[in-house]
Design a protein around this motif. Structure first.
Motif, PDB file in Angstrom:
ATOM      1  N   GLU A   1       1.001  -1.105  -0.127  1.00 52.03           N
ATOM      2  CA  GLU A   1      -0.167  -0.163   0.049  1.00 52.03           C
ATOM      3  C   GLU A   1       1.120   1.222  -0.011  1.00 52.03           C
ATOM      4  OE1 GLU A   1      -2.561  -0.146   3.291  1.00 52.03           O
ATOM      5  OE2 GLU A   1      -3.669  -2.131   2.693  1.00 52.03           O
ATOM      6  N   GLN A   2       2.099   1.098   0.554  1.00 50.92           N
ATOM      7  CA  GLN A   2       2.638   2.345   0.721  1.00 50.92           C
ATOM      8  C   GLN A   2       3.697   2.729  -0.529  1.00 50.92           C
ATOM      9  OE1 GLN A   2       2.870  -0.136   2.600  1.00 50.92           O
ATOM     10  NE2 GLN A   2       2.143   0.679   4.561  1.00 50.92           N
ATOM     11  N   GLN A   3       3.248   2.009  -1.652  1.00 45.52           N
ATOM     12  CA  GLN A   3       3.897   2.424  -3.017  1.00 45.52           C
ATOM     13  C   GLN A   3       3.710   3.682  -3.383  1.00 45.52           C
ATOM     14  OE1 GLN A   3       1.462  -0.535  -5.246  1.00 45.52           O
ATOM     15  NE2 GLN A   3       1.309   1.065  -6.892  1.00 45.52           N
ATOM     16  N   LYS A   4       2.437   4.345  -3.065  1.00 45.48           N
ATOM     17  CA  LYS A   4       2.023   5.757  -3.224  1.00 45.48           C
ATOM     18  C   LYS A   4       3.220   6.807  -2.884  1.00 45.48           C
ATOM     19  CE  LYS A   4      -1.170   6.234   0.480  1.00 45.48           C
ATOM     20  NZ  LYS A   4      -1.022   4.792   0.961  1.00 45.48           N
ATOM     21  N   LEU A   5       3.911   6.229  -1.811  1.00 44.66           N
ATOM     22  CA  LEU A   5       4.815   7.138  -0.962  1.00 44.66           C
ATOM     23  C   LEU A   5       6.180   7.427  -1.869  1.00 44.66           C
ATOM     24  CD1 LEU A   5       4.543   6.140   2.645  1.00 44.66           C
ATOM     25  CD2 LEU A   5       3.519   7.691   1.497  1.00 44.66           C
ATOM     26  N   PHE A   6       6.240   6.502  -3.111  1.00 45.57           N
ATOM     27  CA  PHE A   6       7.466   6.693  -3.918  1.00 45.57           C
ATOM     28  C   PHE A   6       7.095   7.305  -5.513  1.00 45.57           C
ATOM     29  CE2 PHE A   6       9.088   3.731  -0.621  1.00 45.57           C
ATOM     30  CZ  PHE A   6      10.184   4.345  -0.414  1.00 45.57           C
ATOM     31  N   GLN A   7       7.798   7.958  -5.823  1.00 38.78           N
ATOM     32  CA  GLN A   7       7.288   8.506  -7.204  1.00 38.78           C
ATOM     33  C   GLN A   7       8.589   8.806  -8.106  1.00 38.78           C
ATOM     34  OE1 GLN A   7       3.990  11.236  -7.712  1.00 38.78           O
ATOM     35  NE2 GLN A   7       4.806  12.130  -9.320  1.00 38.78           N
ATOM     36  N   ILE A   8       8.678   8.369  -9.229  1.00 37.06           N
ATOM     37  CA  ILE A   8      10.033   8.501 -10.134  1.00 37.06           C
ATOM     38  C   ILE A   8       9.988   9.995 -10.614  1.00 37.06           C
ATOM     39  CG2 ILE A   8      10.885   7.755 -12.501  1.00 37.06           C
ATOM     40  CD1 ILE A   8      11.137   5.776 -10.263  1.00 37.06           C
ATOM     41  N   GLU A   9      11.025  10.752 -10.399  1.00 41.03           N
ATOM     42  CA  GLU A   9      11.320  11.978 -10.999  1.00 41.03           C
ATOM     43  C   GLU A   9      12.482  11.775 -11.954  1.00 41.03           C
ATOM     44  OE1 GLU A   9      12.608  16.522  -9.872  1.00 41.03           O
ATOM     45  OE2 GLU A   9      12.291  14.714  -8.312  1.00 41.03           O
ATOM     46  N   GLN A  10      12.117  12.297 -13.217  1.00 38.97           N
ATOM     47  CA  GLN A  10      13.208  11.710 -14.150  1.00 38.97           C
ATOM     48  C   GLN A  10      13.938  13.147 -14.329  1.00 38.97           C
ATOM     49  OE1 GLN A  10      12.266   9.941 -17.987  1.00 38.97           O
ATOM     50  NE2 GLN A  10      10.450   9.221 -16.922  1.00 38.97           N
ATOM     51  N   VAL A  11      15.320  13.357 -14.281  1.00 39.43           N
ATOM     52  CA  VAL A  11      16.022  14.356 -14.236  1.00 39.43           C
ATOM     53  C   VAL A  11      17.013  14.613 -15.349  1.00 39.43           C
ATOM     54  CG1 VAL A  11      15.806  14.963 -11.505  1.00 39.43           C
ATOM     55  CG2 VAL A  11      17.607  13.448 -12.621  1.00 39.43           C
ATOM     56  N   GLU A  12      17.102  15.620 -15.761  1.00 37.25           N
ATOM     57  CA  GLU A  12      18.125  15.931 -16.983  1.00 37.25           C
ATOM     58  C   GLU A  12      19.612  16.426 -16.083  1.00 37.25           C
ATOM     59  OE1 GLU A  12      17.117  18.321 -19.863  1.00 37.25           O
ATOM     60  OE2 GLU A  12      15.134  17.378 -20.377  1.00 37.25           O
ATOM     61  N   ILE A  13      20.762  15.811 -16.736  1.00 36.60           N
ATOM     62  CA  ILE A  13      22.021  16.187 -16.041  1.00 36.60           C
ATOM     63  C   ILE A  13      22.240  17.433 -17.007  1.00 36.60           C
ATOM     64  CG2 ILE A  13      24.363  15.713 -15.964  1.00 36.60           C
ATOM     65  CD1 ILE A  13      23.609  12.809 -15.493  1.00 36.60           C
ATOM     66  N   THR A  14      22.602  18.716 -16.307  1.00 34.88           N
ATOM     67  CA  THR A  14      22.804  20.042 -16.649  1.00 34.88           C
ATOM     68  C   THR A  14      24.311  20.402 -16.562  1.00 34.88           C
ATOM     69  OG1 THR A  14      21.898  21.037 -14.896  1.00 34.88           O
ATOM     70  CG2 THR A  14      20.655  20.804 -16.768  1.00 34.88           C
ATOM     71  N   ASP A  15      24.904  19.639 -15.540  1.00 33.37           N
ATOM     72  CA  ASP A  15      26.543  19.976 -15.066  1.00 33.37           C
ATOM     73  C   ASP A  15      27.100  18.685 -15.769  1.00 33.37           C
ATOM     74  OD1 ASP A  15      28.849  20.270 -13.975  1.00 33.37           O
ATOM     75  OD2 ASP A  15      28.243  20.649 -11.923  1.00 33.37           O
ATOM     76  N   LYS A  16      27.959  19.013 -16.786  1.00 33.82           N
ATOM     77  CA  LYS A  16      28.529  18.222 -17.644  1.00 33.82           C
ATOM     78  C   LYS A  16      29.957  18.107 -17.168  1.00 33.82           C
ATOM     79  CE  LYS A  16      25.150  17.518 -20.515  1.00 33.82           C
ATOM     80  NZ  LYS A  16      24.266  16.352 -20.524  1.00 33.82           N
ATOM     81  N   GLN A  17      30.714  18.599 -15.987  1.00 36.74           N
ATOM     82  CA  GLN A  17      31.713  18.692 -15.602  1.00 36.74           C
ATOM     83  C   GLN A  17      32.130  17.543 -15.114  1.00 36.74           C
ATOM     84  OE1 GLN A  17      32.544  22.031 -13.114  1.00 36.74           O
ATOM     85  NE2 GLN A  17      31.882  23.491 -14.822  1.00 36.74           N
ATOM     86  N   LEU A  18      31.426  16.636 -14.471  1.00 35.04           N
ATOM     87  CA  LEU A  18      31.613  15.238 -13.792  1.00 35.04           C
ATOM     88  C   LEU A  18      31.967  14.128 -14.928  1.00 35.04           C
ATOM     89  CD1 LEU A  18      28.877  15.301 -10.878  1.00 35.04           C
ATOM     90  CD2 LEU A  18      31.275  16.284 -10.862  1.00 35.04           C
ATOM     91  N   MET A  19      32.854  13.647 -14.829  1.00 33.06           N
ATOM     92  CA  MET A  19      33.216  12.404 -15.759  1.00 33.06           C
ATOM     93  C   MET A  19      32.710  11.176 -15.686  1.00 33.06           C
ATOM     94  SD  MET A  19      35.141  14.032 -17.766  1.00 33.06           S
ATOM     95  CE  MET A  19      36.115  12.575 -18.684  1.00 33.06           C
ATOM     96  N   ASN A  20      31.978  10.862 -14.683  1.00 33.28           N
ATOM     97  CA  ASN A  20      31.285   9.451 -14.700  1.00 33.28           C
ATOM     98  C   ASN A  20      30.135   9.492 -13.768  1.00 33.28           C
ATOM     99  OD1 ASN A  20      31.928   8.646 -11.585  1.00 33.28           O
ATOM    100  ND2 ASN A  20      34.112   8.890 -12.391  1.00 33.28           N
ATOM    101  N   PHE A  21      29.213   8.479 -13.928  1.00 35.85           N
ATOM    102  CA  PHE A  21      27.826   8.583 -13.355  1.00 35.85           C
ATOM    103  C   PHE A  21      27.949   8.231 -11.649  1.00 35.85           C
ATOM    104  CE2 PHE A  21      25.928   7.144 -17.485  1.00 35.85           C
ATOM    105  CZ  PHE A  21      25.680   8.649 -17.705  1.00 35.85           C
TER     106      PHE A  21
END
Length: 278
Positions: A42-62
Motif C-alpha cells: 500500500e505504501q507504494q504511493k509514497l514513492f514516485q519517479i522523477e526523471q532528471v536531466e544532467i545539466t552539469d557536464k563537468q563530472l566524468m562518470n555516473f
C-alpha cells in the motif's frame, strides 16, 4: 529482508532522464525502478519517479552524479570498490546477462575476431573504460587492455586502429551499433565468440539511503516472484533480442575469472540468473 521503513510523505526518486544517444539503457533503468516501486504494498504511493536531466557536464562518470545527489539510483557492474562506496541491491539486473560480452569491431577485422582463439584474443589490443571493472577483469585474465577515459575516445581509438575490438554487454552492442553506424559506417558486431565472466549489474543508492534500498529490494523480489521482471526483459527494447535464449547455445563461449567479484554475490540463487549456455 529488513522490514521496510515507510516514510510519511511522498518520496521522489530521482532517475536520469533517457537521452537520445543512450535511451534504451537509460529507459530500462527508469522502467525497472518504476516496476519495482509498483510492486510495493500500500505504501507504494509514497514513492514516485522523477526523471532528471544532467545539466552539469563537468563530472566524468555516473558514480560522481550518484554520490553528489544528481540522482538517487543508478546501475553499475559491481565490484568491491563500488559496494564499499554505495549501497547495492544485490539482485542481478539483467538476470546476470551483462557478463556476456560481444564486440564492436571494424569490418576489416570481422573475420580476424571470429576465428581468433583465446590466445589470439588476448594478444589483440582492446579498448575499455579507464575505471570500468571490465578493464580489471580482462587485464587479470591476460588481455591487452587499453584504458580510455571516455566512451567517445574509445570510438575514436577503434576507428583509428589503436585497438581492434571493443567488448560490450550482449544487449548493449546491437543498439549502440545502430547509433554508431551513422558516424562509423564500417563498425560491425561480433557475437561469436562470446566472452563471459560473472559480472552482475546492481542497482546502487547512496550509503545513507537505506529506505530506498529496502524498497527497491522488496519490489525487485516481488517482480521476480510474479514473473513481471522476466516479462520486462523479454519485451524491453534494450533486452528483447536476447530471447529466446536457446539461440545462443551454439555460440562459442570463452570463460574468464572475475577476481574482483564481491564475496556477497548471490551466485547460489538460481532465481536471480539466466544462462545462455546451460
Amino acid at each position: 529482508m529488513t522490514n521496510l521503513a515507510y516514510a510519511q510523505d511522498m518520496r521522489y526518486v530521482k532517475v536520469r532522464k533517457p537521452t537520445a544517444d543512450a535511451q534504451f539503457a537509460e529507459r530500462f533503468l527508469v522502467d525497472a525502478v518504476t516496476l519495482f516501486i509498483a510492486k510495493l504494498p500500500e505504501q507504494q504511493k509514497l514513492f514516485q519517479i522523477e526523471q532528471v536531466e544532467i545539466t552539469d557536464k563537468q563530472l566524468m562518470n555516473f558514480e560522481s552524479y550518484l554520490e553528489r545527489g544528481f540522482f538517487d539510483v543508478n546501475y553499475f557492474g559491481t565490484s568491491e570498490r563500488l559496494e564499499q562506496s554505495f549501497l547495492p541491491i544485490r539482485i542481478p539486473l539483467f538476470a546476470g546477462l551483462l557478463g556476456h560480452r560481444v564486440s564492436i569491431v571494424k569490418e576489416k577485422n570481422l573475420t580476424l575476431l571470429r576465428n581468433a582463439d583465446i590466445k589470439q584474443l588476448k594478444a589483440l589490443p582492446l579498448c575499455q573504460g579507464s575505471i570500468w571493472a571490465d578493464s580489471d577483469i580482462l587485464e587479470h585474465n591476460g588481455f591487452s587492455v587499453l584504458r580510455v577515459s571516455h566512451y567517445e575516445f574509445i570510438l575514436k581509438m577503434l576507428d583509428a586502429d589503436r585497438c581492434v575490438y571493443f567488448p560490450r554487454g550482449i544487449f548493449e552492442g546491437e543498439f549502440e551499433l545502430s547509433v554508431l553506424k551513422e558516424r562509423f559506417a564500417d563498425f560491425t558486431l561480433v557475437d561469436d565468440p562470446i566472452i563471459y565472466y560473472p559480472f552482475p549489474a546492481y542497482l546502487f543508492v547512496r550509503k545513507d539511503d537505506v529506505e530506498l534500498a529496502q524498497a527497491l529490494q522488496l519490489g525487485f523480489e516481488r517482480a521476480l516472484a510474479d514473473g513481471s521482471y522476466r516479462t520486462l526483459l523479454e519485451q524491453h527494447p534494450l533486452t528483447h533480442k536476447l530471447f529466446p535464449l536457446k539461440k545462443w547455445q551454439n555460440k562459442r563461449f570463452i570463460y574468464l575469472d572475475n577476481p574482483n567479484l564481491p564475496e556477497k554475490t548471490p551466485l547460489d540463487n538460481p532465481a536471480y540468473w539466466l544462462k545462455l549456455n546451460p
